[in-house]
Scaffold this motif. Structure first.
Motif, mmCIF file in Angstrom:
data_model
loop_
_atom_site.group_PDB
_atom_site.id
_atom_site.type_symbol
_atom_site.label_atom_id
_atom_site.label_comp_id
_atom_site.label_asym_id
_atom_site.label_seq_id
_atom_site.Cartn_x
_atom_site.Cartn_y
_atom_site.Cartn_z
ATOM 1 N N ILE A 449 0.643 -1.114 -0.048
ATOM 2 C CA ILE A 449 0.018 0.062 0.059
ATOM 3 C C ILE A 449 1.110 1.447 0.222
ATOM 4 O O ILE A 449 1.804 1.316 0.875
ATOM 5 N N PRO A 450 0.860 1.919 -1.149
ATOM 6 C CA PRO A 450 1.578 3.117 -1.120
ATOM 7 C C PRO A 450 1.919 4.093 0.088
ATOM 8 O O PRO A 450 0.783 4.375 0.663
ATOM 9 N N GLY A 451 2.779 4.366 1.001
ATOM 10 C CA GLY A 451 2.941 5.290 1.986
ATOM 11 C C GLY A 451 2.911 4.444 3.115
ATOM 12 O O GLY A 451 2.953 5.017 4.165
ATOM 13 N N LEU A 452 2.188 3.159 3.109
ATOM 14 C CA LEU A 452 2.102 2.261 4.255
ATOM 15 C C LEU A 452 2.585 1.002 4.203
ATOM 16 O O LEU A 452 2.557 0.223 3.278
ATOM 17 N N VAL A 453 3.814 0.850 5.115
ATOM 18 C CA VAL A 453 4.586 -0.390 5.119
ATOM 19 C C VAL A 453 3.698 -1.217 6.152
ATOM 20 O O VAL A 453 3.585 -0.761 7.640
ATOM 21 N N ILE A 454 3.195 -2.544 6.087
ATOM 22 C CA ILE A 454 2.624 -3.491 6.911
ATOM 23 C C ILE A 454 3.695 -4.494 7.212
ATOM 24 O O ILE A 454 3.935 -5.276 6.534
ATOM 25 N N TYR A 455 4.279 -4.520 8.434
ATOM 26 C CA TYR A 455 5.409 -5.624 8.867
ATOM 27 C C TYR A 455 4.706 -6.411 10.202
ATOM 28 O O TYR A 455 4.302 -5.963 10.957
ATOM 29 N N ARG A 456 4.814 -7.712 9.720
ATOM 30 C CA ARG A 456 4.252 -8.607 10.697
ATOM 31 C C ARG A 456 5.557 -9.395 11.324
ATOM 32 O O ARG A 456 6.390 -9.847 10.685
ATOM 33 N N PHE A 457 5.339 -9.341 12.622
ATOM 34 C CA PHE A 457 6.643 -9.709 13.483
ATOM 35 C C PHE A 457 5.809 -10.889 14.416
ATOM 36 O O PHE A 457 5.200 -10.589 15.328
ATOM 37 N N ALA A 458 6.290 -12.194 14.042
ATOM 38 C CA ALA A 458 5.524 -13.368 14.710
ATOM 39 C C ALA A 458 6.409 -13.711 15.834
ATOM 40 O O ALA A 458 6.768 -14.928 15.865
ATOM 41 N N ALA A 459 6.758 -12.995 16.964
ATOM 42 C CA ALA A 459 7.656 -13.633 18.154
ATOM 43 C C ALA A 459 7.486 -12.740 19.398
ATOM 44 O O ALA A 459 7.119 -11.272 19.129
ATOM 45 N N PRO A 460 7.736 -13.169 20.506
ATOM 46 C CA PRO A 460 7.825 -11.886 21.581
ATOM 47 C C PRO A 460 8.890 -11.098 21.218
ATOM 48 O O PRO A 460 10.150 -11.491 20.781
ATOM 49 N N LEU A 461 9.079 -9.841 21.516
ATOM 50 C CA LEU A 461 10.024 -8.751 21.146
ATOM 51 C C LEU A 461 10.810 -8.798 22.645
ATOM 52 O O LEU A 461 10.495 -8.244 23.447
ATOM 53 N N ILE A 462 12.100 -9.344 22.456
ATOM 54 C CA ILE A 462 12.938 -9.581 23.353
ATOM 55 C C ILE A 462 14.310 -9.241 23.179
ATOM 56 O O ILE A 462 14.746 -9.018 21.964
ATOM 57 N N PHE A 463 15.322 -8.959 24.186
ATOM 58 C CA PHE A 463 16.722 -8.857 23.952
ATOM 59 C C PHE A 463 17.129 -9.517 22.787
ATOM 60 O O PHE A 463 18.096 -9.002 21.973
ATOM 61 N N ALA A 464 16.925 -10.787 22.456
ATOM 62 C CA ALA A 464 17.467 -11.612 21.511
ATOM 63 C C ALA A 464 17.027 -10.921 20.079
ATOM 64 O O ALA A 464 17.976 -11.338 19.129
ATOM 65 N N ASN A 465 16.058 -10.469 19.941
ATOM 66 C CA ASN A 465 15.453 -10.364 18.428
ATOM 67 C C ASN A 465 15.339 -8.891 18.253
ATOM 68 O O ASN A 465 14.837 -8.394 16.956
ATOM 69 N N VAL A 466 15.469 -7.871 19.198
ATOM 70 C CA VAL A 466 15.038 -6.474 19.008
ATOM 71 C C VAL A 466 15.619 -5.845 18.176
ATOM 72 O O VAL A 466 15.324 -5.021 17.297
ATOM 73 N N LYS A 467 16.975 -6.094 18.184
ATOM 74 C CA LYS A 467 17.993 -5.332 17.097
ATOM 75 C C LYS A 467 17.505 -5.740 15.782
ATOM 76 O O LYS A 467 17.603 -4.819 14.946
ATOM 77 N N ALA A 468 17.253 -7.235 15.320
ATOM 78 C CA ALA A 468 16.657 -7.754 14.035
ATOM 79 C C ALA A 468 15.408 -6.649 13.872
ATOM 80 O O ALA A 468 15.266 -6.255 12.667
ATOM 81 N N PHE A 469 14.513 -6.665 14.712
ATOM 82 C CA PHE A 469 13.444 -5.915 14.501
ATOM 83 C C PHE A 469 13.534 -4.360 14.207
ATOM 84 O O PHE A 469 13.114 -3.830 13.222
ATOM 85 N N ARG A 470 14.551 -3.763 14.928
ATOM 86 C CA ARG A 470 14.888 -2.408 14.816
ATOM 87 C C ARG A 470 15.482 -2.143 13.339
ATOM 88 O O ARG A 470 15.042 -1.434 12.513
ATOM 89 N N ASN A 471 16.236 -3.206 13.000
ATOM 90 C CA ASN A 471 16.848 -2.793 11.812
ATOM 91 C C ASN A 471 16.090 -3.160 10.429
ATOM 92 O O ASN A 471 15.891 -2.380 9.694
ATOM 93 N N ARG A 472 15.232 -4.103 10.675
ATOM 94 C CA ARG A 472 14.207 -4.303 9.502
ATOM 95 C C ARG A 472 13.232 -3.244 9.567
ATOM 96 O O ARG A 472 12.972 -2.778 8.440
ATOM 97 N N VAL A 473 12.652 -2.751 10.505
ATOM 98 C CA VAL A 473 11.676 -1.532 10.497
ATOM 99 C C VAL A 473 12.492 -0.485 9.961
ATOM 100 O O VAL A 473 11.836 0.364 9.285
ATOM 101 N N THR A 474 13.697 -0.248 10.161
ATOM 102 C CA THR A 474 14.442 1.124 9.826
ATOM 103 C C THR A 474 14.571 0.967 8.264
ATOM 104 O O THR A 474 14.456 1.784 7.783
ATOM 105 N N ARG A 475 14.920 -0.207 7.859
ATOM 106 C CA ARG A 475 15.122 -0.363 6.254
ATOM 107 C C ARG A 475 13.718 -0.284 5.633
ATOM 108 O O ARG A 475 13.642 0.532 4.585
ATOM 109 N N LEU A 476 12.517 -0.646 6.200
ATOM 110 C CA LEU A 476 11.581 -0.499 5.540
ATOM 111 C C LEU A 476 10.878 0.886 5.555
ATOM 112 O O LEU A 476 10.018 1.416 4.545
ATOM 113 N N ALA A 477 11.348 1.601 6.767
ATOM 114 C CA ALA A 477 10.895 3.154 6.675
ATOM 115 C C ALA A 477 11.507 4.172 5.661
ATOM 116 O O ALA A 477 11.218 5.099 5.362
ATOM 117 N N ARG A 478 12.788 3.414 5.070
ATOM 118 C CA ARG A 478 13.615 4.218 4.109
ATOM 119 C C ARG A 478 13.045 4.627 2.923
ATOM 120 O O ARG A 478 13.575 5.277 1.960
#
Length: 576
Positions: A449-478
């Motif tokens: 959808i133009p202008g709207l990025v929908i990102y599905r994250f299927a796991a608890p958000l914890i120390f082990a994966n939050v950096k990967a979450f941050r990096n992926r969201v940052t890339r999508l927002a670019r």
């Protein structure tokens, strides 16, 4: 009295039906024909005198009949525990030369297992059985099967090998064959015994294959005088039943036994829960891990106090009992009574049983442990799971049984961590003419959808994966036209402090770029944690009850859309 009525055995007796009696009696008779040879064989596998296998079978069956919750589960000496017991006991008992001390050590090991299980039941730790995943259990059992098979080959051929470790045992066996140490008559009895069991199990699955083989080997020993041809026989068993005994061991023995006890608890519990679940589905029962822990613990306690050794559930013996018509634990009680009568009234009944025949029983049991088709299926279906299974196999085969179980547990835990570290995620879009949202990578016709990025994250958000979450969201927002990043958070079941800190930083950095971070279907408990850890990280107007509601707000140009509360939206706290 209320406490007494809560005991499973008392409940079973109170609700017993007369029509079950004949079936339980017949099943008990059939079961006893399997318990005797297997009990003796698995005792020798553990490096103990054969009679201890019968003592163990009797006591654990009676104890589980009183305290065990399952109607048909059969406990007893087990091939998967035998090597673990031997590894723990024999080095402390002069390599098995001091049989009395070996029995005392094995009994103390059973008592330690009992304490751990009973304490675990009190603390409601039945979930520890889940620490072993199916692929690692499969690899562990495959390695155990190979270890048992190689260890029993010298006995099958009528000689002994003094070696430790799979490679050394294989080398010792081959050198023994090359030096002509094999006894021809013993090898004939052992090999024929394996063939008889396997053929009968394949072509006549309802026939008591082990009993038939044992009777044939006893007859052969009597008719052909196999003892005079160098074949070792079991000999007459001690008459009577041992008194209540506290194992006489040294304080210094407890440390080495503790590690083995922990490993046995894990394997025994995992095996019991799996077997109980399989048979409970057929009878309509529900499995309670805590009650099973207590039942197994009491069975081990009884075995340890009467010169026995640690026990577990036997899938094969349980299957025999069920096929024979067993309805309740009275089947096990009948089996225990018949074994007791044998050792009290007729201890010489199996004096002519050849030792290679017992080796044949153990070898066939080891073959049943291995799951080669399942391992091949893992290779074709999921290579990562196959790799875990292979490492567990190599750990048991090359390092030993106890290190192998440790490796299996560690691999299972690491696999859980890996899944949390690399969770399922996807960018979602729409397919024209269809409802819902679809993964752009797996559905070529889906469009973002133009202008709207929908990102599905299927796991608890914890120390082990939050950096990967941050990096992926940052890339999508670019993306040049991105104004909203919407996280479809239905599967985000938890969040920790580290994740909240990172989430706050991410929100602020996105806002600096003119991008807003929104959430859809965020569960109320998770939102509450975020607010408690980092207040203000997610504004109420940035949370939507559904992805569709968020898309409607975006298309309507309402970035300040106010999500209705749980009561207005008709959603429960856990569904928001």
């Amino acid at each position: 009295m209320s406490v007494l009525r809560s005991v499973p055995g008392v409940q079973a007796a109170a609700t017993y039906r007369r029509r079950w009696l004949l079936k339980d009696l017949v099943a008990g008779v059939v079961l006893s024909t399997l318990l005797v040879p297997q009990g003796m064989a698995y005792a020798e596998l553990a490096g103990l005198p054969p009679i201890t296998g019968l003592y163990t079978s009797i006591t654990c069956l009676l104890a589980y009949a009183v305290f065990g919750p399952s109607r048909v589960l059969v406990l007893g000496p087990d091939s998967s525990l035998g090597p673990m017991i031997a590894v723990a006991v024999l080095p402390l008992a002069a390599g098995g030369q001091d049989s009395a001390r070996a029995v005392a050590l094995a009994s103390m090991l059973a008592l330690m297992v009992a304490v751990l299980l009973i304490a675990g039941a009190a603390a409601r730790l039945g979930f520890v059985a889940d620490l072993l995943s199916k692929p690692t259990i499969m690899g562990y059992l495959n390695g155990l099967a190979l270890t048992i098979l190689v260890g029993q080959l010298p006995k099958l051929f009528g000689f002994k090998v003094s070696a430790e470790g799979l490679i050394r045992e294989i080398g010792g066996f081959l050198r023994g064959l090359a030096r002509g140490e094999a006894v021809g008559a013993a090898a004939a009895v052992g090999i024929v015994g394996v063939v008889v069991i396997l053929v009968l199990q394949h072509w006549l699955p309802k026939a008591p294959a082990v009993l038939i083989m044992v009777l044939l080997s006893v007859a052969a020993a009597s008719v052909f005088g196999l003892a005079g041809h160098g074949v070792s026989l079991v000999g007459e068993l001690p008459r009577g039943f041992p008194p209540l005994t506290w194992p006489d061991v040294r304080w210094s023995d407890l440390g080495p036994l503790a590690g083995a006890a922990a490993g046995i608890v894990l394997v025994s519990l995992a095996d019991t829960i799996a077997t109980a679940t399989a048979f409970a589905e057929r009878t309509g029962q529900e499995v309670d891990g805590g009650k099973e822990m207590l039942g197994i613990g009491m069975a081990n306690l009884a075995a340890g106090l009467f010169q026995g050794f640690p026990v577990s559930t036997s899938g094969s013996r349980t299957a025999v009992a069920e096929r024979s018509g067993a309805r309740t634990q009275l089947t096990g009680v009948v089996g225990a009574v018949l074994i007791t009568l044998m050792i009290v009234l007729a201890p010489g009944l199996l004096r002519n049983l050849p030792q290679p025949a017992l080796a044949a029983v153990v070898i066939c049991a080891s073959l049943s442990l291995a799951d080669i088709p399942g391992t091949i299926r893992l290779w074709h279906q999921r290579r990562v799971e196959f790799a875990l299974s292979a490492v567990a196999f190599l750990g048991v085969a090359l390092l030993g049984v106890l290190p192998g179980i440790g490796i299996a547990v560690l691999l299972s835990i690491l696999n859980v961590f890996r899944r949390a570290w690399q969770p399922a995620e996807a960018e979602l879009g729409r397919i024209p003419g269809l409802r819902g949202y679809y993964d752009l990578d797996t559905h070529p016709t889906a469009r973002p959808i133009p202008g709207l990025v929908i990102y599905r994250f299927a796991a608890p958000l914890i120390f082990a994966n939050v950096k990967a979450f941050r990096n992926r969201v940052t890339r999508l927002a670019r993306t040049a036209d991105t104004r909203w990043v919407l996280v479809a958070a239905e599967s985000m079941t938890d969040v920790d402090v580290t994740a909240c800190d990172t989430l706050k930083e991410l929100t602020e950095k996105l806002q600096e770029r003119g991008v807003e971070l929104f959430f859809a279907e965020l569960q109320e408990p998770v939102w509450q944690k975020i607010e408690r850890f980092e207040p203000g990280t997610i504004r109420p107007d940035h949370v939507f009850p559904t992805v569709h509601a968020a898309e409607d707000a975006f298309r309507a140009g309402r970035p300040n859309y106010q999500a209705p509360d749980a009561e207005e939206s008709g959603l429960a706290d856990g569904e928001r």
